[in-house]
Enzyme design. Structure first.
Site, mmCIF file in Angstrom:
data_model
loop_
_atom_site.group_PDB
_atom_site.id
_atom_site.type_symbol
_atom_site.label_atom_id
_atom_site.label_comp_id
_atom_site.label_asym_id
_atom_site.label_seq_id
_atom_site.Cartn_x
_atom_site.Cartn_y
_atom_site.Cartn_z
ATOM 1 N N TYR A 221 -44.098 18.245 -36.472
ATOM 2 C CA TYR A 221 -42.882 18.622 -36.895
ATOM 3 C C TYR A 221 -41.932 17.673 -36.136
ATOM 4 C CZ TYR A 221 -44.976 22.667 -38.824
ATOM 5 O OH TYR A 221 -45.557 23.616 -39.781
ATOM 6 N N PRO B 42 -39.948 24.080 -46.930
ATOM 7 C CA PRO B 42 -40.064 24.644 -48.262
ATOM 8 C C PRO B 42 -38.939 25.639 -48.796
ATOM 9 C CG PRO B 42 -41.650 25.267 -46.536
ATOM 10 C CD PRO B 42 -40.678 24.592 -45.711
ATOM 11 N N HIS C 35 -39.228 24.099 -41.095
ATOM 12 C CA HIS C 35 -40.555 24.611 -41.092
ATOM 13 C C HIS C 35 -41.138 24.579 -39.436
ATOM 14 C CE1 HIS C 35 -44.463 25.684 -42.378
ATOM 15 N NE2 HIS C 35 -44.488 24.871 -43.382
ATOM 16 N N LYS D 283 -54.302 37.335 -60.855
ATOM 17 C CA LYS D 283 -55.603 37.600 -59.906
ATOM 18 C C LYS D 283 -56.189 38.796 -60.622
ATOM 19 C CE LYS D 283 -52.641 40.161 -56.570
ATOM 20 N NZ LYS D 283 -52.189 40.103 -55.159
ATOM 21 N N SER E 288 -63.189 35.408 -55.700
ATOM 22 C CA SER E 288 -61.894 35.372 -55.150
ATOM 23 C C SER E 288 -60.813 34.542 -55.840
ATOM 24 C CB SER E 288 -62.064 34.432 -53.729
ATOM 25 O OG SER E 288 -60.772 33.979 -53.292
ATOM 26 N N ASP F 21 -58.016 33.278 -54.930
ATOM 27 C CA ASP F 21 -57.554 32.009 -54.233
ATOM 28 C C ASP F 21 -58.318 30.843 -54.414
ATOM 29 O OD1 ASP F 21 -55.859 30.410 -52.257
ATOM 30 O OD2 ASP F 21 -57.841 30.411 -51.266
ATOM 31 N N TYR G 117 -55.688 19.726 -49.225
ATOM 32 C CA TYR G 117 -55.386 20.293 -47.919
ATOM 33 C C TYR G 117 -54.952 21.750 -48.469
ATOM 34 C CZ TYR G 117 -52.334 21.265 -43.799
ATOM 35 O OH TYR G 117 -51.766 21.670 -42.634
ATOM 36 N N SER H 88 -50.859 25.322 -51.249
ATOM 37 C CA SER H 88 -50.785 26.423 -50.386
ATOM 38 C C SER H 88 -50.602 27.853 -51.030
ATOM 39 C CB SER H 88 -49.758 26.425 -49.305
ATOM 40 O OG SER H 88 -49.490 27.470 -48.617
ATOM 41 N N GLN H 89 -51.522 28.854 -50.865
ATOM 42 C CA GLN H 89 -51.126 30.211 -51.555
ATOM 43 C C GLN H 89 -50.285 31.061 -50.716
ATOM 44 O OE1 GLN H 89 -54.068 33.406 -53.367
ATOM 45 N NE2 GLN H 89 -53.591 34.079 -51.203
#
Length: 627
Positions: free
Chosen positions: A109, A122, A345, A421, A430, A432, A454, A556-557
């Site tokens: 950062y 974000p 962030h 889901k 799962s 995710d 990522y 990202s979840q």
């Protein structure tokens, strides 16, 4: 040197809101009472990390490159260099509460010189509100402020419920970093200051309307928070004294490249009035941005337009000057019913922000029964800025750069309504991992190859834990996507490969949240080498290392109870940023790319994701029917 190193490991600033693998439970315990008992972040075994590093590279580099890297890894393991750095890292782990957190904060950062808008911060899009005028906007903003102040009371009294994952308490420290904090630009490195830690905690918020900044005291003289009616009246006063848009949107300076803003900042605060105004913004509990209405778009395009508005404000002509991007929390309430937030962030990941949103939304749904004291409230103070010709030039340059950034960002919000889901859960998969395999399939279909991916995961099981990386691209995910594209493959084989890929992803997720992933360990070994002032080990100078850390998919979840979606910019110029919120029967997915890259297209990728998810459900249902 730090900056160069961090870019090789992860482009600084491009760190994404993390996710947790299982639903988090909350238990009413004083949220800081358990902190001292939290375990320290472990240093994974060196041999294990080296083996997993090679396995991670297998689906994304050529056999020739992999063979070369195998030799470098063997040399690193057996030649003594790796062992020396590992011992240094283990020493550091013994001496500190968390061997990673300080290095991570700096390299990911504060050393980053990219703008925080789009590149780091974000945004969160909340469901569209149905007000279409300033009264509705003021009433909504007043309720929102009251809700955040209720959340703040839990922070102040340390009564925030402790979060648990698999019956283990999580570190709650990040919750205490998001209010009254602000990033401050430096010429080479930024800092973050938390003003809630001090003799006198701030009692005001900042409200910005038509590019003008106001200080609004949100507590009565007896220490009680202002009621919704009182807040509404104060916001009305602010609105009525800022009807004209200021010619100079001073806040747009905060959207600049950090070196540029650092110089402009030092120039700005030379003036005593300017310095006092800037300090008042920095010290405030949070910011509320009362945005002007944006140009109307179709219902289909609306979520994507709002996501862009949350990330950058829409450009100098619209609301980009109605921000102070260094502030940790900025709630955005538009006159046209758009609402959400953008957060800086550095102090925290996504989960504390989402918990705050869920809490505030719940508060706002209650009917307000508090009678307001009939005490006349003082006029909120307008912050003054003396604009010199040099500052004016800085503002003009920031406007131009912001408009370039706005035109370059490609945003598509996909409201995937076919299922949520519920479908993967019914098939014991799962959710995710299921979405991640859909992303792998989408990318493979578009580009006929896999890429380095990522997925952020939380390390909050450990004291001051931040994040590590789940690597969704595996040999098993590659076999699955290849089978889906191979017409000679039968569905039972495809399903077996999907189940294997999902299982591998689950295992990798488990390892990551338990401190056994590779990315932060490799970062630590590299940082240790820099601190020891030794020559950089060759594995970090290798082409494979660069490929492995060039994240074409940054994902990202971020799950929430509120029907919202988080969004963030791509991590690399030719990549995608993908954030998803799987609800029970639908999935909110925000996808970003850069228009300056001819190969990427957010709308096309969104369509590929929709197709992949539908095809994967068909695979599940076809196999179930065959039984």
């Amino acid at each position: 040197m730090l900056g160069l190193f961090a870019r090789a490991t992860l482009r600084p600033g491009m760190v994404k809101p993390c996710r947790l693998v299982r639903p988090v439970t909350r238990i009413q315990v004083r949220s800081l009472s358990h902190q001292e008992g939290l375990p320290k972040l472990p240093v994974p075994p060196l041999k294990q990390t080296c083996e997993r590093y090679l396995a991670m590279l297998e689906p994304i580099v050529s056999e020739e490159e992999l063979e070369h890297t195998r030799k470098l890894v063997e040399e690193f393991l057996k030649g003594g260099v790796g062992e020396r750095l590992q011992k240094g890292l283990e020493r550091r782990a013994r001496k500190t509460d968390n061997w990673l957190s300080e290095w991570w904060m700096q390299s990911a950062y504060l050393d980053s010189r990219m703008p925080v808008a789009v590149y780091t911060s974000p945004g969160v899009v909340l469901p569209r509100m149905h007000f279409q005028d300033r009264q509705g906007q003021m009433r909504f903003a007043a309720k929102l402020i009251a809700g955040v102040l209720e959340f703040k009371k839990m922070i102040d009294t340390e009564t925030l419920p402790v979060e648990y994952l698999s019956k283990k308490p999580l570190c709650m420290d990040q919750y205490y970093q998001i209010l009254s904090s602000c990033r401050i630009p430096g010429p080479k490195r930024d800092t973050v200051v938390n003003h809630s830690i001090g003799k006198t905690a701030p009692t005001h918020i900042t409200v910005v309307h038509n590019f003008q900044f106001f200080i609004l005291d949100v507590y009565n003289s007896d220490g009680t928070p202002l009621t919704v009616d009182q807040l509404y009246m104060q916001l009305e006063k602010i609105w009525n004294t800022s009807l004209q848009t200021n010619k100079e949107p001073i806040g747009i300076l905060t959207s600049q490249h950090r070196n540029t803003w650092g110089k402009a900042y030092n120039n700005l605060i030379k003036d005593k009035t300017n310095k006092e105004s800037v300090r008042a913004i920095q010290k405030s509990i949070f910011i509320v941005c009362l945005d002007a209405p944006m140009p109307r778009v179709s219902d289909e395009l609306y979520p994507s337009r709002v996501a862009a508005q949350m990330l950058h404000g829409g450009g100098a002509r619209w609301n980009s000057g109605n921000r102070w991007f260094d502030k940790t929390l900025q709630f955005i309430v538009g006159e046209d019913g758009t609402c959400g937030l953008v957060y800086e962030h550095a102090p925290a990941e996504g989960p504390p922000i989402i918990f705050l949103i869920d809490y505030v939304v719940k508060c706002m749904q209650r009917t307000e029964m508090v009678r307001s004291p009939m005490v006349p409230l003082p006029m909120p103070q307008k912050l003054r800025f003396n604009i010199t010709p040099e500052i004016k030039r800085d503002i003009e340059k920031a406007k131009q750069n912001m408009n370039i950034m706005v035109h370059d960002l490609d945003v598509k919000v996909l409201k995937f309504s076919h299922f949520g889901k519920n479908v993967p859960t019914q098939h014991s998969l799962s959710p995710d991992a299921f979405v991640q395999m859909a992303l792998q399939l989408s990318y493979f279909r578009m580009y006929n190859m896999c890429c380095s991916t990522y997925e952020s995961a939380s390390l909050r099981m450990f004291k001051y834990g931040r994040t590590d990386v789940i690597r969704p691209t595996t040999v098993d995910s590659l076999k699955f996507v290849q089978a889906m594209q191979d017409t000679s493959e039968q569905n039972p084989e495809r399903l077996a490969l999907l189940q294997k890929a999902v299982q591998t992803h689950k295992e990798n997720t488990y390892d990551t949240i338990h401190g056994q992933a590779i990315d932060r360990h490799l970062l630590g070994l590299k940082m240790q080498g820099i601190e020891d002032l030794t020559s950089m080990p060759e594995i970090f100078m290798d082409t494979s290392f660069a490929v492995g850390n060039h994240f074409n998919l940054c994902t990202s979840q971020v799950g929430s109870k509120t029907d919202c979606v988080m969004c963030f910019g791509p991590m690399v110029p030719d990549g995608y940023g993908v954030c998803y919120n799987p609800m029970a029967e639908h999935i909110n997915i925000a996808i970003t790319a850069f228009n300056s890259c001819e190969e990427t297209n957010a709308a096309k990728f969104a369509q590929a994701v929709e197709d992949a998810l539908v095809d994967m459900r068909a695979l599940l249902e076809d196999s179930a029917a065959a039984k």
